[in-house]
Design a protein around this motif. Structure first.
Motif, PDB file in Angstrom:
ATOM      1  N   PHE A  66      12.232  -2.639   5.251  1.00  0.00           N
ATOM      2  CA  PHE A  66      11.300  -2.312   6.331  1.00  0.00           C
ATOM      3  C   PHE A  66      10.045  -3.147   6.145  1.00  0.00           C
ATOM      4  N   ALA A  67       9.487  -3.645   7.234  1.00  0.00           N
ATOM      5  CA  ALA A  67       8.298  -4.508   7.132  1.00  0.00           C
ATOM      6  C   ALA A  67       7.268  -4.168   8.195  1.00  0.00           C
ATOM      7  N   ASP A  68       6.025  -4.365   7.821  1.00  0.00           N
ATOM      8  CA  ASP A  68       4.888  -4.277   8.739  1.00  0.00           C
ATOM      9  C   ASP A  68       4.281  -5.678   8.807  1.00  0.00           C
ATOM     10  N   VAL A  69       4.352  -6.304   9.976  1.00  0.00           N
ATOM     11  CA  VAL A  69       3.927  -7.690  10.162  1.00  0.00           C
ATOM     12  C   VAL A  69       2.630  -7.721  10.951  1.00  0.00           C
ATOM     13  N   ASP A  70       1.615  -8.395  10.422  1.00  0.00           N
ATOM     14  CA  ASP A  70       0.338  -8.537  11.122  1.00  0.00           C
ATOM     15  C   ASP A  70      -0.211  -9.929  10.807  1.00  0.00           C
ATOM     16  N   LEU A  71       0.151 -10.907  11.656  1.00  0.00           N
ATOM     17  CA  LEU A  71      -0.149 -12.309  11.373  1.00  0.00           C
ATOM     18  C   LEU A  71      -0.801 -12.981  12.583  1.00  0.00           C
ATOM     19  N   GLU A  72      -1.694 -13.923  12.313  1.00  0.00           N
ATOM     20  CA  GLU A  72      -2.361 -14.671  13.379  1.00  0.00           C
ATOM     21  C   GLU A  72      -2.980 -15.934  12.798  1.00  0.00           C
ATOM     22  N   HIS A  73      -3.363 -16.853  13.704  1.00  0.00           N
ATOM     23  CA  HIS A  73      -4.102 -18.036  13.266  1.00  0.00           C
ATOM     24  C   HIS A  73      -5.603 -17.776  13.339  1.00  0.00           C
ATOM     25  N   ALA A  74      -6.081 -17.489  14.529  1.00  0.00           N
ATOM     26  CA  ALA A  74      -7.517 -17.227  14.707  1.00  0.00           C
ATOM     27  C   ALA A  74      -7.679 -16.298  15.898  1.00  0.00           C
ATOM     28  N   GLU A  75      -8.880 -15.718  16.003  1.00  0.00           N
ATOM     29  CA  GLU A  75      -9.133 -14.800  17.109  1.00  0.00           C
ATOM     30  C   GLU A  75      -8.845 -15.481  18.438  1.00  0.00           C
ATOM     31  N   PRO A  86       0.822  -1.223   0.000  1.00  0.00           N
ATOM     32  CA  PRO A  86       0.000   0.000   0.000  1.00  0.00           C
ATOM     33  C   PRO A  86       0.851   1.266   0.000  1.00  0.00           C
ATOM     34  N   ALA A  87       0.345   2.298  -0.659  1.00  0.00           N
ATOM     35  CA  ALA A  87       1.089   3.551  -0.794  1.00  0.00           C
ATOM     36  C   ALA A  87       1.412   4.177   0.564  1.00  0.00           C
ATOM     37  N   GLY A  88       0.458   4.138   1.492  1.00  0.00           N
ATOM     38  CA  GLY A  88       0.691   4.721   2.808  1.00  0.00           C
ATOM     39  C   GLY A  88       1.809   4.023   3.558  1.00  0.00           C
ATOM     40  N   PHE A  89       1.850   2.702   3.466  1.00  0.00           N
ATOM     41  CA  PHE A  89       2.930   1.941   4.090  1.00  0.00           C
ATOM     42  C   PHE A  89       4.269   2.302   3.461  1.00  0.00           C
ATOM     43  N   CYS A  90       4.316   2.417   2.136  1.00  0.00           N
ATOM     44  CA  CYS A  90       5.567   2.744   1.441  1.00  0.00           C
ATOM     45  C   CYS A  90       6.102   4.096   1.867  1.00  0.00           C
ATOM     46  N   PHE A 105       3.589 -20.084   3.531  1.00  0.00           N
ATOM     47  CA  PHE A 105       2.392 -19.498   4.140  1.00  0.00           C
ATOM     48  C   PHE A 105       1.439 -19.003   3.047  1.00  0.00           C
ATOM     49  N   PRO A 106       0.775 -19.903   2.347  1.00  0.00           N
ATOM     50  CA  PRO A 106      -0.023 -19.519   1.173  1.00  0.00           C
ATOM     51  C   PRO A 106      -1.236 -18.644   1.481  1.00  0.00           C
ATOM     52  N   LYS A 107      -1.695 -18.613   2.740  1.00  0.00           N
ATOM     53  CA  LYS A 107      -2.870 -17.799   3.070  1.00  0.00           C
ATOM     54  C   LYS A 107      -2.498 -16.402   3.565  1.00  0.00           C
ATOM     55  N   VAL A 108      -1.206 -16.144   3.718  1.00  0.00           N
ATOM     56  CA  VAL A 108      -0.740 -14.810   4.125  1.00  0.00           C
ATOM     57  C   VAL A 108      -0.633 -13.923   2.889  1.00  0.00           C
ATOM     58  N   VAL A 109      -1.090 -12.699   3.008  1.00  0.00           N
ATOM     59  CA  VAL A 109      -0.968 -11.736   1.912  1.00  0.00           C
ATOM     60  C   VAL A 109       0.392 -11.062   2.010  1.00  0.00           C
ATOM     61  N   LEU A 110       1.285 -11.422   1.095  1.00  0.00           N
ATOM     62  CA  LEU A 110       2.610 -10.799   1.034  1.00  0.00           C
ATOM     63  C   LEU A 110       2.593  -9.735  -0.045  1.00  0.00           C
ATOM     64  N   ARG A 111       2.980  -8.505   0.342  1.00  0.00           N
ATOM     65  CA  ARG A 111       3.046  -7.390  -0.609  1.00  0.00           C
ATOM     66  C   ARG A 111       4.446  -6.782  -0.532  1.00  0.00           C
ATOM     67  N   PHE A 112       4.965  -6.414  -1.691  1.00  0.00           N
ATOM     68  CA  PHE A 112       6.378  -6.008  -1.762  1.00  0.00           C
ATOM     69  C   PHE A 112       6.521  -4.819  -2.707  1.00  0.00           C
ATOM     70  N   LEU A 156       1.858  -9.335   5.337  1.00  0.00           N
ATOM     71  CA  LEU A 156       3.241  -8.909   5.500  1.00  0.00           C
ATOM     72  C   LEU A 156       3.545  -7.940   4.377  1.00  0.00           C
ATOM     73  N   ASP A 157       3.784  -6.683   4.746  1.00  0.00           N
ATOM     74  CA  ASP A 157       4.159  -5.654   3.774  1.00  0.00           C
ATOM     75  C   ASP A 157       5.656  -5.386   3.902  1.00  0.00           C
ATOM     76  N   VAL A 158       6.360  -5.391   2.769  1.00  0.00           N
ATOM     77  CA  VAL A 158       7.811  -5.199   2.756  1.00  0.00           C
ATOM     78  C   VAL A 158       8.152  -4.080   1.776  1.00  0.00           C
ATOM     79  N   TYR A 159       9.062  -3.213   2.200  1.00  0.00           N
ATOM     80  CA  TYR A 159       9.571  -2.149   1.323  1.00  0.00           C
ATOM     81  C   TYR A 159      11.085  -2.138   1.440  1.00  0.00           C
ATOM     82  N   THR A 160      11.769  -2.067   0.302  1.00  0.00           N
ATOM     83  CA  THR A 160      13.228  -2.014   0.309  1.00  0.00           C
ATOM     84  C   THR A 160      13.710  -0.765  -0.408  1.00  0.00           C
TER      85      THR A 160
END
Length: 334
Positions: A205-214, A172-176, A313-320, A290-294
């Protein structure tokens, strides 16, 4: 290369070089320009004289020499229209072009960019088939492909093409924007002094937000890594395999900022009980993003690390996303 800067020596070299430029061949011109630009030294008499001499001999430049001199002028913002047009025309005349040189020339936004981009797409498709013949990551195939095509990195446009092929979208642009601020602050804070100017630095730089269930343990964190330094955080190296690359073959790719960052995340997920190496059923329960910016385009090894992370981790949304790496971040030296 060794980042040792001696200002009187550079001044002496430039003064003598201006007088001898007519004797320089394409490689000499390319190397000289690259060396001064790598140290952010813009000697006005030298940089005024080189384009005239280079344009006389532009047809003699190999693809790598063309890419090097183009990068050098662009990095210090002195790539003017006549030189840009001459480089563009010479690039179009090349019958053979090295993949890494082509990737960089595409990123320069030359007049011939659309034609170069088409050539890069064709080469990247062939590379991808060799890199991933079964649409799954293999360390052996990854190394074989990189060495066959003699490429360490594909630059900004080429890396985005490969990331699209493994279904990794832009962050996302805001994260970048936040990542650029964090990296800028870290760069100023972590190393101050003349030496900082001459050591290539790449940050992730990374923003990590991961979990299994509530209600279950989460992993929510921000991380910043710099290339070339072994981070104090533990890394289980079974998760991600680096790729030895052909051009800068002495570089330890396990020390790339992106590789360390994703390796730490995998290890800490395991320590929290959210993942376990080789336990596909458990790992597929992980959700989140997981958002990553280099600060520069990733090398081929780090593109492989991103793909391995997705496969674990196929169900995690990785953005780079990444910066162009120009302005003396010099992706070609990665």
């Amino acid at each position: 290369s060794v980042a040792v800067f001696n200002e009187p020596l550079m001044a002496s070299i430039s003064g003598r070089a201006v007088l001898l430029l007519h004797q320089f061949d394409a490689q000499n011109l390319s190397n000289l320009t690259w060396a001064f630009s790598a140290f952010a030294v813009v000697d006005e008499p030298l940089f005024a004289a080189i384009p005239e001499e280079a344009m006389k001999k532009i047809s003699q430049f190999s693809s790598q020499e063309l890419a090097n001199i183009a990068w050098a002028f662009d990095a210090v913002s002195v790539l003017d229209r006549p030189m840009r047009d001459a480089i563009s025309a010479a690039a179009m005349d090349l019958q053979e072009i090295q993949v890494q040189a082509l990737s960089f020339l595409v990123d320069l936004d030359l007049p011939c960019r659309s034609s170069l981009l088409q050539r890069l797409r064709i080469l990247l498709e062939a590379f991808f088939q060799a890199w991933a013949p079964h649409e799954a990551f293999s360390p052996e195939h990854a190394k074989a492909a990189a060495w066959h095509y003699r490429v360490d990195g594909f630059g900004l446009a080429g890396s985005r093409m490969l990331l699209d092929k493994i279904a990794v979208p832009e962050a996302p642009a805001g994260f970048c924007e936040r990542a650029r601020c964090e990296i800028s602050q870290a760069s100023s804070r972590l190393e101050v002094g003349k030496e900082a100017r001459f050591r290539q630095r790449v940050f992730a730089f990374a923003d990590v937000d991961l979990e299994h269930a509530e209600g279950e343990p989460k992993m929510k964190d921000e991380m910043l890594f710099e290339n070339g330094f072994r981070n104090a955080r533990k890394i289980d190296q079974r998760w991600l395999k680096e790729t030895a690359l052909p051009i800068n073959s002495w570089v330890d790719r396990s020390l790339c900022a992106e590789m360390q960052l994703m390796g730490v995340i995998c290890t800490e997920l395991q320590d929290k009980g959210l993942a376990h190496f080789g336990h596909r059923d458990l790992n597929e329960l992980l959700r989140g993003s997981l958002d990553v910016y280099t600060s520069g385009p990733p090398c081929v090894s780090c593109l492989g690390a991103a793909w391995q992370f997705k496969l674990h981790f196929p169900k995690v949304v990785l953005r780079f996303s990444c910066s162009s790496g120009r302005g003396l971040e010099a992706w070609m030296r990665r």
